[in-house]
Scaffold this motif. Structure first.
Motif, PDB file in Angstrom:
ATOM      1  N   TYR A 317       3.208  -5.371 -11.216  1.00  0.00           N
ATOM      2  CA  TYR A 317       2.595  -6.093 -10.099  1.00  0.00           C
ATOM      3  C   TYR A 317       3.626  -6.855  -9.292  1.00  0.00           C
ATOM      4  O   TYR A 317       3.434  -8.006  -8.946  1.00  0.00           O
ATOM      5  CB  TYR A 317       1.494  -7.027 -10.606  1.00  0.00           C
ATOM      6  CG  TYR A 317       0.188  -6.304 -10.780  1.00  0.00           C
ATOM      7  CD1 TYR A 317      -0.752  -6.281  -9.770  1.00  0.00           C
ATOM      8  CD2 TYR A 317      -0.077  -5.605 -11.942  1.00  0.00           C
ATOM      9  CE1 TYR A 317      -1.937  -5.585  -9.904  1.00  0.00           C
ATOM     10  CE2 TYR A 317      -1.263  -4.902 -12.098  1.00  0.00           C
ATOM     11  CZ  TYR A 317      -2.191  -4.904 -11.070  1.00  0.00           C
ATOM     12  OH  TYR A 317      -3.350  -4.212 -11.201  1.00  0.00           O
ATOM     13  N   THR A 318       4.743  -6.248  -9.078  1.00  0.00           N
ATOM     14  CA  THR A 318       5.791  -6.823  -8.251  1.00  0.00           C
ATOM     15  C   THR A 318       6.837  -5.735  -8.057  1.00  0.00           C
ATOM     16  O   THR A 318       7.191  -5.026  -9.000  1.00  0.00           O
ATOM     17  CB  THR A 318       6.446  -8.058  -8.907  1.00  0.00           C
ATOM     18  OG1 THR A 318       7.805  -8.172  -8.463  1.00  0.00           O
ATOM     19  CG2 THR A 318       6.496  -7.945 -10.400  1.00  0.00           C
ATOM     20  N   GLY A 319       7.287  -5.624  -6.827  1.00  0.00           N
ATOM     21  CA  GLY A 319       8.286  -4.612  -6.528  1.00  0.00           C
ATOM     22  C   GLY A 319       9.540  -4.804  -7.364  1.00  0.00           C
ATOM     23  O   GLY A 319      10.132  -3.846  -7.860  1.00  0.00           O
ATOM     24  N   CYS A 322       9.231  -3.250 -10.619  1.00  0.00           N
ATOM     25  CA  CYS A 322       9.432  -1.797 -10.555  1.00  0.00           C
ATOM     26  C   CYS A 322      10.917  -1.464 -10.596  1.00  0.00           C
ATOM     27  O   CYS A 322      11.356  -0.608 -11.360  1.00  0.00           O
ATOM     28  CB  CYS A 322       8.827  -1.233  -9.262  1.00  0.00           C
ATOM     29  SG  CYS A 322       7.030  -1.292  -9.199  1.00  0.00           S
ATOM     30  N   PHE A 354      -0.098   2.762   4.012  1.00  0.00           N
ATOM     31  CA  PHE A 354       1.348   2.569   4.156  1.00  0.00           C
ATOM     32  C   PHE A 354       2.074   2.538   2.807  1.00  0.00           C
ATOM     33  O   PHE A 354       3.279   2.628   2.739  1.00  0.00           O
ATOM     34  CB  PHE A 354       1.641   1.287   4.959  1.00  0.00           C
ATOM     35  CG  PHE A 354       1.289   0.019   4.233  1.00  0.00           C
ATOM     36  CD1 PHE A 354       2.160  -0.526   3.295  1.00  0.00           C
ATOM     37  CD2 PHE A 354       0.073  -0.635   4.475  1.00  0.00           C
ATOM     38  CE1 PHE A 354       1.834  -1.699   2.623  1.00  0.00           C
ATOM     39  CE2 PHE A 354      -0.245  -1.796   3.814  1.00  0.00           C
ATOM     40  CZ  PHE A 354       0.616  -2.326   2.882  1.00  0.00           C
ATOM     41  N   ILE A 356       3.755   3.408  -0.633  1.00  0.00           N
ATOM     42  CA  ILE A 356       4.400   4.565  -1.244  1.00  0.00           C
ATOM     43  C   ILE A 356       4.256   4.437  -2.752  1.00  0.00           C
ATOM     44  O   ILE A 356       4.815   3.531  -3.360  1.00  0.00           O
ATOM     45  CB  ILE A 356       5.886   4.643  -0.836  1.00  0.00           C
ATOM     46  CG1 ILE A 356       5.989   4.808   0.686  1.00  0.00           C
ATOM     47  CG2 ILE A 356       6.577   5.792  -1.551  1.00  0.00           C
ATOM     48  CD1 ILE A 356       7.397   4.758   1.223  1.00  0.00           C
ATOM     49  N   PRO A 360       8.162   3.886 -11.272  1.00  0.00           N
ATOM     50  CA  PRO A 360       7.242   2.771 -11.474  1.00  0.00           C
ATOM     51  C   PRO A 360       6.195   2.631 -10.358  1.00  0.00           C
ATOM     52  O   PRO A 360       6.530   2.781  -9.189  1.00  0.00           O
ATOM     53  CB  PRO A 360       8.161   1.548 -11.483  1.00  0.00           C
ATOM     54  CG  PRO A 360       9.484   2.069 -11.895  1.00  0.00           C
ATOM     55  CD  PRO A 360       9.571   3.448 -11.370  1.00  0.00           C
ATOM     56  N   GLU A 364       0.551  -3.636  -7.064  1.00  0.00           N
ATOM     57  CA  GLU A 364       0.138  -4.565  -6.013  1.00  0.00           C
ATOM     58  C   GLU A 364      -0.477  -3.783  -4.840  1.00  0.00           C
ATOM     59  O   GLU A 364      -1.413  -4.243  -4.197  1.00  0.00           O
ATOM     60  CB  GLU A 364       1.362  -5.371  -5.565  1.00  0.00           C
ATOM     61  CG  GLU A 364       1.148  -6.320  -4.417  1.00  0.00           C
ATOM     62  CD  GLU A 364       0.108  -7.402  -4.677  1.00  0.00           C
ATOM     63  OE1 GLU A 364      -0.242  -7.621  -5.846  1.00  0.00           O
ATOM     64  OE2 GLU A 364      -0.360  -7.990  -3.690  1.00  0.00           O
ATOM     65  N   ARG A 367      -3.914  -2.972  -5.811  1.00  0.00           N
ATOM     66  CA  ARG A 367      -4.719  -4.181  -5.658  1.00  0.00           C
ATOM     67  C   ARG A 367      -5.094  -4.408  -4.189  1.00  0.00           C
ATOM     68  O   ARG A 367      -6.240  -4.725  -3.875  1.00  0.00           O
ATOM     69  CB  ARG A 367      -3.963  -5.400  -6.190  1.00  0.00           C
ATOM     70  CG  ARG A 367      -4.835  -6.652  -6.306  1.00  0.00           C
ATOM     71  CD  ARG A 367      -4.030  -7.919  -6.539  1.00  0.00           C
ATOM     72  NE  ARG A 367      -3.215  -8.267  -5.398  1.00  0.00           N
ATOM     73  CZ  ARG A 367      -3.675  -8.808  -4.271  1.00  0.00           C
ATOM     74  NH1 ARG A 367      -4.956  -9.059  -4.130  1.00  0.00           N
ATOM     75  NH2 ARG A 367      -2.854  -9.082  -3.286  1.00  0.00           N
TER      76      ARG A 367
END
Lengths: 475, 475
Positions: A317-319, A322, A354, A356, A360, A364, A367
């Motif tokens: 839940y966070t870039g 990933c 938008f 991608i 991973p 988000e 969500r």
């Protein structure tokens, strides 16, 4: 002769884990004495065998009849625990021989680790035992503990551990007892047996490993060792046992100065670290660097099923989660799974245009697509856990505070179902959040048998250990 | 032209940390909107500048007069925060130019990280800003936070952080806000400034570093980066700043797959990891591998004085702690101190005759000698901390439970005095114990400015970072 000796030591180790009777030399009613703490542990653990306190100066200890010597005990004595100063040990050992004792745990220190005089005393005691067919644990150790029958020789005050499937071999006894308290209060898994081996004058890691090999209550083995007495036998036995049960080993005294410290600690002679590394690789042992890693991996093996391969699905839940997870997967020699088209299409239906999506998976985006964190979590977990191309899953949460409107998930609803539906696929979780939220997640998820680690790197490290171990078994 | 631009960006970064007025484009009264959470943070933090909510559909937001556009705001506007969808950004930027705004934080995502269309939108917005002399933070970030004046652009609900001496630069905003909550609830140190840079379309790490360089409230700098836009300038600036303040950097996207994930996260192009490693070495940056290490080292630098050298004294209440500490000292490139004869004689007077004292010091022997754990702890700490041959000390405790009669130490008596008497020597502590005891020690000691780590390896890792950093400054 050799095989007879082996049978001998197997029987002795069994006697030290499952004695029908035990004599405690140095038992005491004085709360400042080790002999008090040991007696109090034995009684509180509910050990069901016969206990014979031995102490020249007392009539009774803890209300039990006390004997002046081992020889004075009327019945049979299977195991003896020695807590009195080192110089009395040869005499006590002689009495044990006459009494027909099988195994003796010498807790006392002041032997080989204390210099030349101590080494002589150790040798003398050992000779008496050898001649009399007695096997020795220690000296210089807290000895043995069995969470199933309540037997223990621990002489620092500890609580009886939760029963579980992890068994320990530790060279240093103090360490084993503290580690025990630490594990019991911070970890969700339980213990089966603990063997503190101290100076390893006689009983060595390999001897205890052979007992654990056949022990039905032991599924995972962890070892802390400073030195190994008989390297060849250790390699042979550990290789065999490691094909049945994972063995996680923390071997210290790796460096020159660590080796020097070990010499005065447990009298261990140094093994060149490259040599020991080669032994671990050859035997299929899981070598770890510190206690944190030891416990991390014990938890993974105690809880998780065997993954079918090395392909990891990451849900974060966070870039940043990933990106760092992808780095970690590569660093620990695993592969990022390539989920099926079906899985990715299923996820794409839920994400904004938008976004991608990949592995991973930046959950988000899911969500934002479905508008609800809980739904996004279930969709993401189900997608990866049901995908045949994904062998195991690392979930990276960012929990924030409870007040945060962003992360509103009822873990009691989500995870029991997930755990029930996908019992065959390893799932580990990390949650970067406030302490309160992290504690809550850890407690709840681990009660469900889902290991929670404090960092995503440790998530991937644990999965890597699983994958390597079970991968080796398949080949 | 270049120096003018530099002056320009310095002024803009200052405007984003210390704006006299801020317009919030997308401010909202609807609790499900980011614009609500941001406004609520700003107001709760007690930001003292003027706040102008901007939202076409509202008359007021949080009771403040709301404006339909930036242009419609009557007074001067120093900084603008943009929370509305990406496609509106060029138009808003145009208005900001006309308004004479200095810095704009674009929180919105959907730019370069989202593919070609987004990249074009980012470029278009940037061109408008450049022409108009505006500097941009973001897009795709939570932006800036100043714990001293209460300014923030964070759009997830967070609490105002404790003020302290650590400042953060983070590429990923979500990450910065969560990390904040995490640090505030698990760590003892406080924060000064946080800059979330997102896609780094304009303002880069180097720009914020130059602000931190002169910021009196910043003594330690930590960076999370996925990519660096201008490598040459980063090297030049970070090298200069690192000679004044320690810079701890977690650079992810190290691996091929991590690089791919970063491209879709913050649109960062990958830097070869060996190249970045060389940059860190050349600039004197402290590179870390994960968030745990980042926080460990931030705590060490936030609390501890500069050691005079690389010689570590280890005091451990367990032989295994001695052995593993010695290994760790060697592993992390430090040296075990050789205490003076005077120190060792002083210690020997307290230990039993069979005990072999050295460094690492098995303080259990001192305890056995003096009979009291608290006295043994004070004797051992004083001996090593006062020794000129010892540059820093790692204390390894084994705390057991409170009920344990073995470890009966009043930490409120021991450590305040120790801390007061030896303020110039770094001391770190680890305590392998039950969770309750570990928590108690951590809280109490860290309140005194003594960092506590969950493992002895992490103790030594922290001391090593200190010693390397300050050692380099001396050369």
């Amino acid at each position: 002769m050799k095989s007879l000796q082996n049978r001998d030591v197997k029987r002795a180790v069994r006697s030290l884990f499952e004695p029908a009777s035990v004599a405690v030399v140095g038992a005491s009613d004085d709360p400042s004495k080790f002999g008090y703490l040991l007696m109090s542990n034995l009684l509180e653990f509910g050990y069901s065998g016969r206990i014979y306190p031995v102490n020249r100066n007392r009539e009774t200890v803890f209300g039990l009849r006390c004997y002046p010597t081992v020889s004075a005990i009327p019945g049979e004595v299977e195991a003896v625990i020695v807590l009195v100063p080192a110089q009395h040990t040869p005499q006590i050992m002689q009495e044990c021989v006459e009494k027909g004792v099988r195994g003796v745990i010498i807790c006392t220190s002041g032997f080989r680790e204390a210099g030349r005089d101590g080494a002589e005393l150790e040798e003398k005691t050992l000779q008496i035992a050898r001649k009399g067919g007695i096997r020795i644990a220690g000296p210089n150790t807290t000895g043995f503990l069995n969470a199933y029958n309540g037997f223990t020789s621990a002489f620092v005050k500890i609580s009886r551990p939760r029963r579980g499937n992890v068994s320990v071999i530790s060279q240093t006894g103090m360490f084993a007892s503290v580690l025990l308290e630490h594990i019991m209060s911070t970890q969700p898994f339980g213990l089966s047996k603990v063997a503190g081996l101290g100076n390893k004058a006689d009983i060595d890691d390999a001897d205890v490993l052979e007992y654990y090999e056949d022990d039905e209550d032991t599924e995972v083995i962890v070892i802390y060792a400073e030195g190994i007495r008989d390297g060849r036998r250790f390699l042979e036995v550990s290789k065999r046992v490691a094909r049945k049960k994972p063995i996680i080993i923390l071997k210290s005294a790796r460096s020159h100065s660590g080796g020097r410290a070990a010499l005065t600690h447990t009298g261990s002679l140094m093994v060149r670290d490259e040599v020991f590394d080669a032994v671990c690789r050859s035997a299929g042992l899981i070598r770890v660097e510190d206690i944190e890693e030891l416990i991390d991996l014990a938890k993974a093996f105690a809880f998780l099923p065997a993954p079918r391969g090395e392909r990891v699905g990451v849900i974060a839940y966070t870039g940043a989660g990933c990106v760092m997870s992808a780095d970690a997967v590569e660093r620990y020699g695993l592969k990022l799974a390539a989920p099926t088209q079906e899985t990715m299409e299923r996820l794409r239906r839920h994400a904004p245009s938008f976004g991608i999506l990949s592995n991973p998976l930046d959950a988000e985006l899911v969500r934002q697509g479905v508008g609800d964190p809980q739904a996004s979590l279930i969709i993401s977990l189900e997608a990866f856990l049901s995908d045949p191309e994904v062998d195991m899953v690392s979930l990276v949460l960012v929990g924030l505070t409870k007040e945060s409107k962003i992360w509103d998930v009822d873990i009691d609803v989500v995870f029991p179902k997930i755990r029930e539906r996908f019992p065959e696929k390893p799932l580990v979780v990390t949650n970067l959040a406030s302490r309160q939220v992290m504690d809550e997640y850890r407690e709840k998820l681990e009660q469900l048998g889902i290991p929670v680690y404090p960092s995503l790197l440790r998530n991937i490290r644990a999965l890597s250990a699983l994958s390597n171990y079970y991968g080796r078994l398949r080949h």
